[in-house]
Design a protein around this motif. Sequence first.
Motif, PDB file in Angstrom:
ATOM      1  N   SER A  65      -5.238   2.031  -5.785  1.00 29.06           N
ATOM      2  CA  SER A  65      -4.713   0.790  -6.373  1.00 29.06           C
ATOM      3  C   SER A  65      -4.018  -0.056  -5.290  1.00 29.06           C
ATOM      4  O   SER A  65      -4.170  -1.286  -5.251  1.00 29.06           O
ATOM      5  CB  SER A  65      -3.745   1.163  -7.499  1.00 29.06           C
ATOM      6  OG  SER A  65      -3.021   0.057  -7.883  1.00 29.06           O
ATOM      7  N   PHE A  92       0.113   9.924   3.026  1.00 24.81           N
ATOM      8  CA  PHE A  92       0.859   8.677   2.861  1.00 24.81           C
ATOM      9  C   PHE A  92       1.849   8.925   1.734  1.00 24.81           C
ATOM     10  O   PHE A  92       1.450   9.344   0.637  1.00 24.81           O
ATOM     11  CB  PHE A  92      -0.143   7.566   2.492  1.00 24.81           C
ATOM     12  CG  PHE A  92       0.378   6.155   2.507  1.00 24.81           C
ATOM     13  CD1 PHE A  92       1.551   5.792   3.164  1.00 24.81           C
ATOM     14  CD2 PHE A  92      -0.347   5.147   1.859  1.00 24.81           C
ATOM     15  CE1 PHE A  92       1.989   4.483   3.174  1.00 24.81           C
ATOM     16  CE2 PHE A  92       0.071   3.834   1.867  1.00 24.81           C
ATOM     17  CZ  PHE A  92       1.252   3.503   2.522  1.00 24.81           C
ATOM     18  N   SER A 114      -5.356   9.135  -3.538  1.00 28.48           N
ATOM     19  CA  SER A 114      -4.870   9.252  -4.921  1.00 28.48           C
ATOM     20  C   SER A 114      -5.136   7.943  -5.662  1.00 28.48           C
ATOM     21  O   SER A 114      -5.418   6.910  -5.036  1.00 28.48           O
ATOM     22  CB  SER A 114      -3.369   9.536  -4.901  1.00 28.48           C
ATOM     23  OG  SER A 114      -2.691   8.431  -4.320  1.00 28.48           O
ATOM     24  N   LYS A 171      -5.110  -3.770  -4.181  1.00 28.90           N
ATOM     25  CA  LYS A 171      -4.160  -4.880  -4.339  1.00 28.90           C
ATOM     26  C   LYS A 171      -3.900  -5.615  -3.020  1.00 28.90           C
ATOM     27  O   LYS A 171      -3.957  -6.830  -2.951  1.00 28.90           O
ATOM     28  CB  LYS A 171      -2.847  -4.337  -4.892  1.00 28.90           C
ATOM     29  CG  LYS A 171      -1.780  -5.424  -4.948  1.00 28.90           C
ATOM     30  CD  LYS A 171      -0.463  -4.953  -5.480  1.00 28.90           C
ATOM     31  CE  LYS A 171       0.533  -6.080  -5.288  1.00 28.90           C
ATOM     32  NZ  LYS A 171       1.450  -6.257  -6.377  1.00 28.90           N
ATOM     33  N   GLY A 184       5.427   0.742   1.255  1.00 34.48           N
ATOM     34  CA  GLY A 184       4.124   1.242   1.694  1.00 34.48           C
ATOM     35  C   GLY A 184       3.366   0.170   2.460  1.00 34.48           C
ATOM     36  O   GLY A 184       2.756   0.444   3.504  1.00 34.48           O
ATOM     37  N   GLY A 204       7.185  -2.506  -1.919  1.00 34.01           N
ATOM     38  CA  GLY A 204       6.605  -3.081  -0.704  1.00 34.01           C
ATOM     39  C   GLY A 204       6.795  -2.241   0.549  1.00 34.01           C
ATOM     40  O   GLY A 204       6.375  -2.646   1.639  1.00 34.01           O
TER      41      GLY A 204
HETATM   42  N1  ACO Z   1       0.875   3.681 -10.140  1.00 33.69           N
HETATM   43  C1  ACO Z   1      -0.192   2.920  -9.799  1.00 33.69           C
HETATM   44  N2  ACO Z   1      -0.253   2.190  -8.645  1.00 33.69           N
HETATM   45  C2  ACO Z   1       0.796   2.276  -7.793  1.00 33.69           C
HETATM   46  C3  ACO Z   1       1.923   3.068  -8.083  1.00 33.69           C
HETATM   47  C4  ACO Z   1       1.944   3.779  -9.321  1.00 33.69           C
HETATM   48  N3  ACO Z   1       2.990   4.523  -9.719  1.00 33.69           N
HETATM   49  N4  ACO Z   1       2.787   2.965  -7.043  1.00 33.69           N
HETATM   50  C5  ACO Z   1       2.219   2.110  -6.141  1.00 33.69           C
HETATM   51  N5  ACO Z   1       1.018   1.701  -6.603  1.00 33.69           N
HETATM   52  C6  ACO Z   1       0.108   0.744  -5.943  1.00 33.69           C
HETATM   53  C7  ACO Z   1      -0.102  -0.440  -6.879  1.00 33.69           C
HETATM   54  O1  ACO Z   1      -1.276  -1.130  -6.499  1.00 33.69           O
HETATM   55  C8  ACO Z   1       1.114  -1.289  -6.556  1.00 33.69           C
HETATM   56  O2  ACO Z   1       0.988  -2.634  -6.982  1.00 33.69           O
HETATM   57  P1  ACO Z   1       1.561  -3.021  -8.451  1.00 33.69           P
HETATM   58  O3  ACO Z   1       2.975  -2.562  -8.499  1.00 33.69           O
HETATM   59  O4  ACO Z   1       1.404  -4.523  -8.509  1.00 33.69           O
HETATM   60  O5  ACO Z   1       0.694  -2.292  -9.439  1.00 33.69           O
HETATM   61  C9  ACO Z   1       1.153  -1.178  -5.058  1.00 33.69           C
HETATM   62  O6  ACO Z   1       0.739   0.181  -4.768  1.00 33.69           O
HETATM   63  C10 ACO Z   1       2.550  -1.437  -4.533  1.00 33.69           C
HETATM   64  O7  ACO Z   1       2.503  -1.541  -3.129  1.00 33.69           O
HETATM   65  P2  ACO Z   1       3.729  -0.992  -2.278  1.00 33.69           P
HETATM   66  O8  ACO Z   1       5.017  -1.208  -3.008  1.00 33.69           O
HETATM   67  O9  ACO Z   1       3.616  -1.527  -0.904  1.00 33.69           O
HETATM   68  O10 ACO Z   1       3.366   0.565  -2.274  1.00 33.69           O
HETATM   69  P3  ACO Z   1       4.349   1.822  -2.258  1.00 33.69           P
HETATM   70  O11 ACO Z   1       5.548   1.556  -1.425  1.00 33.69           O
HETATM   71  O12 ACO Z   1       4.572   2.298  -3.675  1.00 33.69           O
HETATM   72  O13 ACO Z   1       3.445   2.917  -1.497  1.00 33.69           O
HETATM   73  C11 ACO Z   1       2.049   4.822  -2.018  1.00 33.69           C
HETATM   74  C12 ACO Z   1       2.158   3.285  -1.989  1.00 33.69           C
HETATM   75  C13 ACO Z   1       2.252   5.394  -0.618  1.00 33.69           C
HETATM   76  C14 ACO Z   1       0.642   5.189  -2.537  1.00 33.69           C
HETATM   77  C15 ACO Z   1       3.139   5.385  -2.963  1.00 33.69           C
HETATM   78  O14 ACO Z   1       2.933   4.883  -4.261  1.00 33.69           O
HETATM   79  C16 ACO Z   1       3.218   6.888  -3.011  1.00 33.69           C
HETATM   80  O15 ACO Z   1       3.870   7.524  -2.201  1.00 33.69           O
HETATM   81  N6  ACO Z   1       2.558   7.530  -4.002  1.00 33.69           N
HETATM   82  C17 ACO Z   1       2.645   8.970  -4.216  1.00 33.69           C
HETATM   83  C18 ACO Z   1       1.909   9.747  -3.123  1.00 33.69           C
HETATM   84  C19 ACO Z   1       0.474   9.311  -2.960  1.00 33.69           C
HETATM   85  O16 ACO Z   1      -0.275   9.173  -3.928  1.00 33.69           O
HETATM   86  N7  ACO Z   1       0.080   9.105  -1.684  1.00 33.69           N
HETATM   87  C20 ACO Z   1      -1.285   8.783  -1.280  1.00 33.69           C
HETATM   88  C21 ACO Z   1      -1.991  10.066  -1.021  1.00 33.69           C
HETATM   89  S1  ACO Z   1      -3.711   9.905  -0.590  1.00 33.69           S
HETATM   90  C22 ACO Z   1      -3.765   9.795   1.119  1.00 33.69           C
HETATM   91  O17 ACO Z   1      -2.769   9.779   1.751  1.00 33.69           O
HETATM   92  C23 ACO Z   1      -5.088   9.683   1.835  1.00 33.69           C
END
Ligand code: ACO
Length: 192
Positions: free
Chosen positions: A160, A119, A155, A164, A131, A129
Amino acid sequence: MEFPFDINQLFSERICFLDQTFAAENGQSAARSDLQAHIVTVIDELGRASAKAQQLTAPITSASKLQSQFHQLYLLKDGESNRGHGVVVGFLKVGYKKLFLLDRRGVHIEAEPLCVLDFYIAENLQRHGCGLDLFDFMLQHKNLEPELMAYDRPSHKFLSFLAKHYCLIHSVPQVNNFVVFEGFFLNKTAVP
Ligand code: ACO
């Protein structure tokens, strides 16, 4: 994520579902070899970016892996950026896996759930938003509740995210890399 070709020509919908044939269910046919090559480039680039973001030593997503492992990919684009050529925002990869899991009482359960395997949302677009849009689309497409899925080595950002948006907080300890939450084991029977 920009590419030196037109993303809108490859993917007609904002979110596209790709299987091992790379034929977008709701978009363009990938029959033309030049389009196929561009789709390969996009998937490989996304896989590399995701691995880098998770500090993995090698990508777990690539076009060749998608073809051989029968996994499925949801790809999100922003069709208007890059002077109308579109950019790729991120992807979600899912697939069925046969797993031996432990329920709350430590009883072995054999199951073959849909698993989230990879992901990724581009760094500059995280926490907007995107993701959630991808994940919700997948749940609707699969007609599935998130607690019935398993999560491969999630991760801290993903954990998180799940807490959420879907109130998935209480995981049930496992001896493998998969994380499952309370609710997963309802209506599942123990291994005899
Ligand atoms: N630190 C902590 N939590 C985070 C972060 C961050 N930098 N980024 C997103 N989140 C979580 C939090 O809960 C956040 O809510 P908040 O801003 O109120 O704290 C919430 O996600 C936001 O939701 P979206 O905006 O819909 O999520 P987003 O578009 O950021 O996608 C994703 C989430 C895919 C995990 C993204 O952050 C990402 O690509 N991260 C890096 C790669 C990764 O860790 N991928 C998951 C691998 S594990 C697996 O695939 C099984």
